[in-house]
Write an enzyme that holds these catalytic residues in place. Structure first.
Site, PDB file in Angstrom:
ATOM      1  N   MET A 142      52.657  37.874  37.911  1.00  9.17           N
ATOM      2  CA  MET A 142      52.455  36.421  37.958  1.00  9.17           C
ATOM      3  C   MET A 142      51.021  36.093  37.547  1.00  9.17           C
ATOM      4  O   MET A 142      50.091  36.814  37.887  1.00  9.17           O
ATOM      5  CB  MET A 142      52.794  35.851  39.342  1.00  9.17           C
ATOM      6  CG  MET A 142      52.016  36.390  40.486  1.00  9.17           C
ATOM      7  SD  MET A 142      52.774  35.971  42.079  1.00  9.17           S
ATOM      8  CE  MET A 142      52.765  34.189  42.001  1.00  9.17           C
ATOM      9  N   TYR A 147      49.247  38.189  29.011  1.00  6.91           N
ATOM     10  CA  TYR A 147      48.739  39.567  29.054  1.00  6.91           C
ATOM     11  C   TYR A 147      49.892  40.573  29.146  1.00  6.91           C
ATOM     12  O   TYR A 147      49.918  41.585  28.443  1.00  6.91           O
ATOM     13  CB  TYR A 147      47.814  39.685  30.259  1.00  6.91           C
ATOM     14  CG  TYR A 147      47.086  40.991  30.437  1.00  6.91           C
ATOM     15  CD1 TYR A 147      45.859  41.212  29.812  1.00  6.91           C
ATOM     16  CD2 TYR A 147      47.589  41.983  31.272  1.00  6.91           C
ATOM     17  CE1 TYR A 147      45.164  42.400  30.012  1.00  6.91           C
ATOM     18  CE2 TYR A 147      46.904  43.176  31.475  1.00  6.91           C
ATOM     19  CZ  TYR A 147      45.688  43.369  30.839  1.00  6.91           C
ATOM     20  OH  TYR A 147      45.005  44.550  31.048  1.00  6.91           O
ATOM     21  N   TYR A 179      45.126  48.922  38.541  1.00  9.92           N
ATOM     22  CA  TYR A 179      43.892  48.150  38.764  1.00  9.92           C
ATOM     23  C   TYR A 179      42.710  49.116  38.854  1.00  9.92           C
ATOM     24  O   TYR A 179      42.659  49.975  39.728  1.00  9.92           O
ATOM     25  CB  TYR A 179      44.044  47.287  40.019  1.00  9.92           C
ATOM     26  CG  TYR A 179      44.951  46.086  39.780  1.00  9.92           C
ATOM     27  CD1 TYR A 179      44.425  44.810  39.617  1.00  9.92           C
ATOM     28  CD2 TYR A 179      46.329  46.246  39.664  1.00  9.92           C
ATOM     29  CE1 TYR A 179      45.258  43.715  39.358  1.00  9.92           C
ATOM     30  CE2 TYR A 179      47.163  45.156  39.411  1.00  9.92           C
ATOM     31  CZ  TYR A 179      46.616  43.894  39.257  1.00  9.92           C
ATOM     32  OH  TYR A 179      47.436  42.821  38.993  1.00  9.92           O
TER      33      TYR A 179
HETATM   34  N1  CAA Z   1      49.903  39.354  42.832  1.00 15.07           N
HETATM   35  C1  CAA Z   1      50.608  38.699  43.767  1.00 15.07           C
HETATM   36  N2  CAA Z   1      50.421  37.405  44.041  1.00 15.07           N
HETATM   37  C2  CAA Z   1      49.498  36.745  43.338  1.00 15.07           C
HETATM   38  C3  CAA Z   1      48.745  37.355  42.332  1.00 15.07           C
HETATM   39  C4  CAA Z   1      48.975  38.723  42.110  1.00 15.07           C
HETATM   40  N3  CAA Z   1      48.283  39.423  41.181  1.00 15.07           N
HETATM   41  N4  CAA Z   1      47.919  36.435  41.800  1.00 15.07           N
HETATM   42  C5  CAA Z   1      48.161  35.291  42.442  1.00 15.07           C
HETATM   43  N5  CAA Z   1      49.089  35.470  43.392  1.00 15.07           N
HETATM   44  C6  CAA Z   1      49.598  34.463  44.321  1.00 15.07           C
HETATM   45  C7  CAA Z   1      48.498  33.899  45.188  1.00 15.07           C
HETATM   46  O1  CAA Z   1      48.245  34.737  46.321  1.00 15.07           O
HETATM   47  C8  CAA Z   1      49.074  32.556  45.576  1.00 15.07           C
HETATM   48  O2  CAA Z   1      50.032  32.727  46.571  1.00 15.07           O
HETATM   49  P1  CAA Z   1      50.028  31.708  47.835  1.00 15.07           P
HETATM   50  O3  CAA Z   1      50.196  30.349  47.234  1.00 15.07           O
HETATM   51  O4  CAA Z   1      51.196  32.186  48.660  1.00 15.07           O
HETATM   52  O5  CAA Z   1      48.682  31.935  48.496  1.00 15.07           O
HETATM   53  C9  CAA Z   1      49.829  32.131  44.325  1.00 15.07           C
HETATM   54  O6  CAA Z   1      50.055  33.342  43.579  1.00 15.07           O
HETATM   55  C10 CAA Z   1      49.038  31.187  43.457  1.00 15.07           C
HETATM   56  O7  CAA Z   1      47.748  31.794  43.224  1.00 15.07           O
HETATM   57  P2  CAA Z   1      46.417  30.935  43.252  1.00 15.07           P
HETATM   58  O8  CAA Z   1      46.352  30.030  44.471  1.00 15.07           O
HETATM   59  O9  CAA Z   1      45.274  31.861  43.018  1.00 15.07           O
HETATM   60  O10 CAA Z   1      46.684  29.944  42.022  1.00 15.07           O
HETATM   61  P3  CAA Z   1      45.690  29.515  40.895  1.00 15.07           P
HETATM   62  O11 CAA Z   1      46.463  28.647  39.971  1.00 15.07           O
HETATM   63  O12 CAA Z   1      44.413  29.010  41.504  1.00 15.07           O
HETATM   64  O13 CAA Z   1      45.316  30.882  40.157  1.00 15.07           O
HETATM   65  C11 CAA Z   1      45.736  32.931  39.023  1.00 15.07           C
HETATM   66  C12 CAA Z   1      46.343  31.668  39.618  1.00 15.07           C
HETATM   67  C13 CAA Z   1      44.819  32.582  37.853  1.00 15.07           C
HETATM   68  C14 CAA Z   1      46.922  33.746  38.516  1.00 15.07           C
HETATM   69  C15 CAA Z   1      44.899  33.698  40.079  1.00 15.07           C
HETATM   70  O14 CAA Z   1      45.621  33.818  41.274  1.00 15.07           O
HETATM   71  C16 CAA Z   1      44.591  35.100  39.609  1.00 15.07           C
HETATM   72  O15 CAA Z   1      43.671  35.310  38.826  1.00 15.07           O
HETATM   73  N6  CAA Z   1      45.373  36.075  40.082  1.00 15.07           N
HETATM   74  C17 CAA Z   1      45.231  37.453  39.667  1.00 15.07           C
HETATM   75  C18 CAA Z   1      46.269  37.775  38.597  1.00 15.07           C
HETATM   76  C19 CAA Z   1      46.181  39.221  38.298  1.00 15.07           C
HETATM   77  O16 CAA Z   1      46.683  40.060  39.024  1.00 15.07           O
HETATM   78  N7  CAA Z   1      45.504  39.567  37.166  1.00 15.07           N
HETATM   79  C20 CAA Z   1      45.255  40.928  36.845  1.00 15.07           C
HETATM   80  C21 CAA Z   1      43.859  41.009  36.297  1.00 15.07           C
HETATM   81  S1  CAA Z   1      43.314  42.696  36.118  1.00 15.07           S
HETATM   82  C22 CAA Z   1      44.095  43.217  34.745  1.00 15.07           C
HETATM   83  O17 CAA Z   1      44.739  42.511  34.046  1.00 15.07           O
HETATM   84  C23 CAA Z   1      43.911  44.662  34.409  1.00 15.07           C
HETATM   85  C24 CAA Z   1      45.200  45.365  34.422  1.00 15.07           C
HETATM   86  O18 CAA Z   1      45.732  45.712  33.364  1.00 15.07           O
HETATM   87  C25 CAA Z   1      45.846  45.684  35.723  1.00 15.07           C
END
Ligand code: CAA
Length: 241
Positions: A142, A147, A179
């Site tokens: 999500m 990506y 990660y």
């Molecule tokens: N896994 C599970 N749940 C997630 C999540 C994740 N990775 N990211 C967000 N959520 C959940 C949040 O906990 C939240 O749940 P609740 O409403 O129950 O608290 C819900 O999704 C909405 O999230 P936000 O309140 O943060 O919403 P937003 O619109 O402000 O931001 C977002 C959304 C930009 C996706 C932000 O949450 C974020 O950056 N999340 C991380 C996403 C992620 O995992 N990216 C990986 C980056 S590292 C990478 O990409 C390297 C690799 O190859 C592994």
């Protein structure tokens, strides 16, 4: 024999660890970077590895940069497609620009970088192409429709090219990191990381860049010729594909 290796995104994060590991394995390494001149200069000073500024979204720039690398170091034997960015957003908030930036950098770059070296590898009967995909290309994530689409596409690219390269001594493999403790992962909101991601990693921690570099060094070796089209997961047990 000293192999020539090119690593995109090779001066920071996972890429920097890969560049160093390939150098330690005896390769002549060219590290490609996008724009952070200061980090690239510091990396070069620290490691003695040549750095080349190149926008991997531009086919012309990639071809010209690879030509310059071949003139300086020799024909490219090993290509590590590592460069990648995130523009995370829930899909209902994702812009066309966020979609395109990620697809261009993470997926279209594979064509731009691989095409110029593919013919030479075929002619010489040796090559190693290693693509750094992601756990999120395997399982989806999500906030990462862009990506995950690019990273899943990378696996399809690898499996196709592996079939084409097999009879020519070229192996093509994907590594799917989980990660890893880099700037990209540090950008994940702390609450999300602590509550939603870390509890799902059985090993109980994020990975180190060197743990991915180790996988690359293994696949890049001359005696890894029987391993092609594979997807090597290194994710602390978070997803078992
Ligand atoms: N896994 C599970 N749940 C997630 C999540 C994740 N990775 N990211 C967000 N959520 C959940 C949040 O906990 C939240 O749940 P609740 O409403 O129950 O608290 C819900 O999704 C909405 O999230 P936000 O309140 O943060 O919403 P937003 O619109 O402000 O931001 C977002 C959304 C930009 C996706 C932000 O949450 C974020 O950056 N999340 C991380 C996403 C992620 O995992 N990216 C990986 C980056 S590292 C990478 O990409 C390297 C690799 O190859 C592994």
């Amino acid at each position: 024999m000293s192999r020539v290796a090119v690593v995109t995104g090779g001066s920071r994060g996972i890429g920097a660890a890969i560049s160093k590991a390939l150098k330690a394995q005896g390769c002549k390494v060219a590290a490609i970077y996008a724009g952070n001149d200061a980090a690239a200069a510091a990396f070069k000073a620290e490691t003695g590895i040549n750095v080349y500024k190149c926008d991997v979204t531009s086919a012309e720039t990639c071809a010209a940069t690879l030509k310059a690398i071949e003139a300086e170091l020799g024909a490219v034997d090993i290509l590590v497609n590592n460069a990648g960015i995130t523009r995370d957003a829930m899909f209902h908030k994702m812009t066309l620009q966020q979609w395109q930036e990620v697809l261009n950098t993470n997926l279209n770059s594979l064509f731009n970088m691989t095409s110029p070296v593919w013919g030479g590898m075929r002619d010489r009967g040796f090559g190693r192409i290693i693509c750094i995909s992601s756990i999120n290309g395997q399982k989806g994530q999500m906030g990462q429709a862009n990506y995950a689409a690019a990273k899943a596409g990378e696996i399809g690219f690898v499996k196709s090219l592996a079939q084409e390269g097999a009879a020519k001594g070229i192996t093509v493999n994907a590594i799917c990191p989980g990660y890893i403790g880099t700037d990209m992962v540090k950008a994940v909101p702390e609450k999300v990381m602590n509550e939603r991601i870390l509890p799902l990693i059985p090993v109980g921690r994020v990975g180190e860049p060197e743990e991915i570099a180790r996988c690359v060094a293994f696949l890049a070796a001359d005696d890894a010729g029987f391993i092609t089209g594979s997807t090597l997961s290194a994710n602390g047990g978070q997803y078992m594909a």
